[in-house]
Motif scaffolding. Sequence first.
Motif, short mmCIF file in Angstrom:
data_model
loop_
_atom_site.label_atom_id
_atom_site.label_comp_id
_atom_site.label_asym_id
_atom_site.label_seq_id
_atom_site.Cartn_x
_atom_site.Cartn_y
_atom_site.Cartn_z
N GLU A 159 0.83 -1.21 0.00
CA GLU A 159 0.00 0.00 0.00
C GLU A 159 0.87 1.26 0.00
O GLU A 159 0.59 2.22 -0.73
N VAL A 160 1.93 1.26 0.77
CA VAL A 160 2.84 2.41 0.81
C VAL A 160 3.53 2.59 -0.54
O VAL A 160 3.64 3.72 -1.05
N ILE A 161 3.96 1.51 -1.16
CA ILE A 161 4.62 1.59 -2.46
C ILE A 161 3.66 2.13 -3.51
O ILE A 161 4.04 2.96 -4.35
N ILE A 162 2.41 1.72 -3.49
CA ILE A 162 1.42 2.22 -4.45
C ILE A 162 1.19 3.71 -4.26
O ILE A 162 1.15 4.47 -5.23
N VAL A 163 1.08 4.16 -3.03
CA VAL A 163 0.88 5.60 -2.76
C VAL A 163 2.10 6.40 -3.23
O VAL A 163 1.96 7.45 -3.86
N VAL A 164 3.29 5.93 -2.94
CA VAL A 164 4.51 6.62 -3.37
C VAL A 164 4.58 6.66 -4.89
O VAL A 164 4.96 7.70 -5.48
N ALA A 165 4.21 5.60 -5.56
CA ALA A 165 4.22 5.58 -7.02
C ALA A 165 3.22 6.58 -7.59
O ALA A 165 3.52 7.31 -8.55
#
Length: 143
Positions: free
Chosen positions: A16-22
């Motif tokens: 979830e954090v990686i998706i938000v950062v992307a």
Amino acid sequence: MNKSSFSKSCGFTLIEVIIVVAIVGILAAIAYPSYMESVRKSNRSEAKAEMNDVAQRLQRCFTAFSSYDDASCTAASDISNGNTLATENNYYSISGVLTATTYTLTAMPQSGSVQAGDNDCASFTLTQAGVKGATGSSSDDCW
């Protein structure tokens, strides 16, 4: 402690954090160039205003001395013979080519300033006849 208390998660998972950062990265990659173009466009007004100011000062010299390049004209000495006049925020430098009856002012972006990357309106020119010119990929829309 029982097993059910460990199965409840109160935070975010790594995916979830990686998706938000992307998503934030993609939005920034789109928004930043647009923002910089808007900043460059608004900074162009500094060159135009300074050129108009110098042109008015040269017109006053012509009225007083019947010549744009008279030695008593401080506006002429500020921008001729290799001298340049920096704009207020140092985005542009103004230079001129003067004769007794004509002048051409040129505004070039200062190297190292945000305007140095302005490919749409790379430089501006203004003559005693009020003819305005510009160089760059969108030179027709600069003035």
